[in-house]
Design a protein around this motif. Structure first.
Motif, PDB file in Angstrom:
ATOM      1  N   ALA A  32      -0.200   6.447   3.529  1.00  0.00           N
ATOM      2  CA  ALA A  32       0.931   5.729   4.056  1.00  0.00           C
ATOM      3  C   ALA A  32       1.813   5.327   3.257  1.00  0.00           C
ATOM      4  O   ALA A  32       3.196   5.111   2.704  1.00  0.00           O
ATOM      5  N   VAL A  33       1.247   5.420   1.675  1.00  0.00           N
ATOM      6  CA  VAL A  33       1.866   5.358   0.492  1.00  0.00           C
ATOM      7  C   VAL A  33       3.059   6.459   0.121  1.00  0.00           C
ATOM      8  O   VAL A  33       4.374   5.713   0.317  1.00  0.00           O
ATOM      9  N   LYS A  56      -6.973   0.227  -3.053  1.00  0.00           N
ATOM     10  CA  LYS A  56      -6.233  -0.009  -3.579  1.00  0.00           C
ATOM     11  C   LYS A  56      -4.499   0.264  -3.375  1.00  0.00           C
ATOM     12  O   LYS A  56      -3.772  -0.112  -3.647  1.00  0.00           O
ATOM     13  N   VAL A  57      -4.659   1.607  -1.721  1.00  0.00           N
ATOM     14  CA  VAL A  57      -3.806   1.062  -1.364  1.00  0.00           C
ATOM     15  C   VAL A  57      -2.858  -0.047  -0.557  1.00  0.00           C
ATOM     16  O   VAL A  57      -1.988   0.330  -0.304  1.00  0.00           O
ATOM     17  N   LYS A  89      -6.086   8.054   3.983  1.00  0.00           N
ATOM     18  CA  LYS A  89      -5.660   6.517   3.692  1.00  0.00           C
ATOM     19  C   LYS A  89      -4.540   6.457   2.956  1.00  0.00           C
ATOM     20  O   LYS A  89      -3.630   5.069   2.697  1.00  0.00           O
ATOM     21  N   ILE A  90      -4.269   7.203   2.135  1.00  0.00           N
ATOM     22  CA  ILE A  90      -3.323   7.102   0.964  1.00  0.00           C
ATOM     23  C   ILE A  90      -1.759   7.467   1.054  1.00  0.00           C
ATOM     24  O   ILE A  90      -1.140   7.743   0.524  1.00  0.00           O
ATOM     25  N   CYS A 133      -1.511  -2.013  -3.850  1.00  0.00           N
ATOM     26  CA  CYS A 133       0.239  -1.847  -4.133  1.00  0.00           C
ATOM     27  C   CYS A 133       1.471  -1.970  -3.395  1.00  0.00           C
ATOM     28  O   CYS A 133       2.290  -1.768  -3.721  1.00  0.00           O
ATOM     29  N   LEU A 134       1.007  -1.415  -1.938  1.00  0.00           N
ATOM     30  CA  LEU A 134       2.012  -1.407  -1.113  1.00  0.00           C
ATOM     31  C   LEU A 134       2.397  -3.475  -0.863  1.00  0.00           C
ATOM     32  O   LEU A 134       3.650  -2.833  -0.581  1.00  0.00           O
ATOM     33  N   ASP A 138      -8.747   0.813   2.430  1.00  0.00           N
ATOM     34  CA  ASP A 138      -8.143   1.430   1.694  1.00  0.00           C
ATOM     35  C   ASP A 138      -7.413   0.410   0.445  1.00  0.00           C
ATOM     36  O   ASP A 138      -6.181   0.456  -0.064  1.00  0.00           O
ATOM     37  N   PHE A 194      -0.244   8.570  -5.688  1.00  0.00           N
ATOM     38  CA  PHE A 194       0.043   7.509  -5.441  1.00  0.00           C
ATOM     39  C   PHE A 194       0.197   5.964  -6.120  1.00  0.00           C
ATOM     40  O   PHE A 194       1.517   5.540  -5.886  1.00  0.00           O
ATOM     41  N   LEU A 195      -0.319   5.256  -7.509  1.00  0.00           N
ATOM     42  CA  LEU A 195      -0.127   4.479  -7.721  1.00  0.00           C
ATOM     43  C   LEU A 195       1.238   4.550  -8.321  1.00  0.00           C
ATOM     44  O   LEU A 195       2.001   3.399  -7.846  1.00  0.00           O
TER      45      LEU A 195
END
Lengths: 333, 333
Positions: free
Chosen positions: A123-124, B70-71, A120-121, B74-75, B68, A96-97
């Motif tokens: 959302a991205v 990291k999530v 959780k990821i 980055c958002l 999270d 996702f990054l």
């Protein structure tokens, strides 16, 4: 067409041993090169490609643990993003990054979602659903919260897997030793079938191995440890069947495709992508429990090993995957 | 001038309790608003500012651990980067990750380096040395590998710290209980000076506390645990002196500035930013060892508490910090 393929930098691309995402990034890149696409592979500096390699990270952070993963990840990603205008398309295999840079660059991006490490990821992925095209690796692995441009199955280098017409008489478990993968169920199936079982894979859950696998090992239930490429070919090819009694919705299952490429049918619990990977009664059996798996072992002689090879070659080859991705790119550009 | 201030999202801005980077991001933002700058603070949604708040993360990831990190990081960063064109300048208090977006946006960026968590992150700072202006929080904290636009000292809300003319007779240790901070040395100094010592702070190194601090506690060596803002004021203000016998090159040392704002002189080991924070023999003493610290305690009566307050107010106020940053911005635009 100029395509940038963004691999992860945990391992080399292609990986020496483990590294499924890097393996698929490599197979996509090399498959595209074979189709005449101008490919730049963004990966670790020790990576190999028939295209052009672009690298700012010497070695994978899992291979050189003195590195800070977050540091090398963001330097690697930004290296591509700063060169984005050179490419017609970016194909992201890096989770996702990279999505969070996608609205700042002029180049369309295709993202293969190799798996959701956590809810959780999402959302991205949701935020960037309008600025990148998502590809799932099976229909089963799709999130209902996301739009997808296509499903493209993982593709393997068919010639790396040797077809074996006449197998030996053992069953095979091939994968991580972990409750998800059903190692204990595989032992149960083999014992109730009166067949020998070979178990190959890394021990991911040590307590599970100690309590539910190790006590059952015998002359007929043999643990081999992890297998490299050469041994893998032999183990997969000479098995009567691969047992894959998974207890989770597996998004793909590389060993299931690999076994069939070797001509070996698969008996799998009917979860996740299994119905997409196995043709019921043609290349294996989809079952719901150990009892049904034992019945399937009795019927394994009805499966044509040539049909397994043909099915897997047609659907899970590097060539097919590259052609499918090229169609996605053309749709997007 | 339209300025975006990017705070971290570990804690609320300003923090409820701990969160030094968020505290400084807040002090910069509020100080700039007071100078008439149009400030948008990018921080958690529960943050407070007299400017405009921009948020996509409900709560700090240290305060709502179900997230999270990291999530949300980055958002949060990409939210600002995607709006970069709205601002004349971005002021980054968020460490190295935002740097990797800086070449993809049209807006100049100032980055305050609040500290180097590891030597490894320097690679990112080196790469972006030409695309962002770095500010150090002390001359001592500068890396020889980086160019800097300025040093701007951390600035505090002077009125939050009450000046105390007549102190009590105790010495104070105020900070994390950790070998770096010299808790054991502070105890030694107090005992050899025949003075009472109050110790306030969180226990960061439990083994150190158990072995080198706890056995020495007594009626005269008292451990209070962590102190909130109200108790902090009282503890700092009524101390005869703050003992700060650090064993590492501390980049700044907020408690050193805070003590002086309360009128309390500081006896510090001469490391890191201490010579920049303390005026030798005017607002405290810079010493090299416990023996010299004991001598300094004997001379503490020679220090004017009003001079401590005046020095700290002139050099470590929110107003001064905001004005210094505004000068950096103007230079850059």
């Amino acid at each position: 067409m100029k395509v940038a393929v963004l691999a992860p930098v945990a391992w080399r691309t292609p990986p020496h041993h483990y590294g499924p995402w890097e393996q698929m990034a490599s197979n996509v890149a090399e498959g595209l090169v074979a189709l005449g696409v101008d490919v730049t592979l963004f990966a670790t500096a020790d990576s190999h490609t028939a295209g052009t390699l672009a690298a700012v990270v010497a070695q994978g952070y899992e291979e050189d643990r003195t590195q800070d993963a977050k540091v090398v990840e963001c330097l690697h990603i930004s290296h591509l993003m700063e060169r984005a205008a050179e490419f017609d398309l970016i194909h992201n295999h890096f989770d996702f990054l990279p999505l969070t840079y996608s609205r700042l660059i002029p180049t369309p991006m295709v993202t293969t979602i190799h798996g959701f490490s956590s809810e959780k990821i999402l959302a991205v992925y949701e935020k960037y659903a309008t600025s990148t095209a998502y590809v799932s690796i099976s229909h089963a692995d799709r999130s209902p919260r996301l739009p997808y441009a296509a499903t493209v199955y993982n593709g393997l280098r068919v010639n790396d897997f040797v077809y074996t017409e006449k197998p030996d008489d053992y069953l095979l478990f091939f994968g991580r030793i972990h409750p998800d993968k059903g190692t204990a169920e595989a032992i149960d199936i083999a014992r109730r079938s009166g067949k020998r079982l070979l178990i190959a894979g890394i021990v991911q859950d040590a307590a599970y191995f100690r309590e539910q696998v190790e006590p059952l090992l015998s002359d007929d239930i043999v643990f081999l440890g992890p297998a490299g490429p050469a041994q893998r070919n032999q183990l997969l090819g000479q098995a009567l069947a691969l047992l894959h009694p998974i207890r989770f919705a597996e998004p793909f299952g590389l060993s299931v495709a690999e076994a069939q490429l070797c001509g070996t049918p698969v008996i799998a619990f009917n979860k996740g992508a299994m119905p997409e990977l196995i043709q019921e009664a043609q290349t294996g059996f989809l079952v719901d429990n150990v009892g049904q798996a034992v019945e399937a072992v009795q019927q394994i002689g009805s499966i044509s090993r040539a049909a397994c090879r043909a099915w897997a070659s047609a659907n899970f080859s590097q060539e097919k995957m590259a052609a499918d991705y090229l169609a996605v790119y053309k749709e997007l550009i």
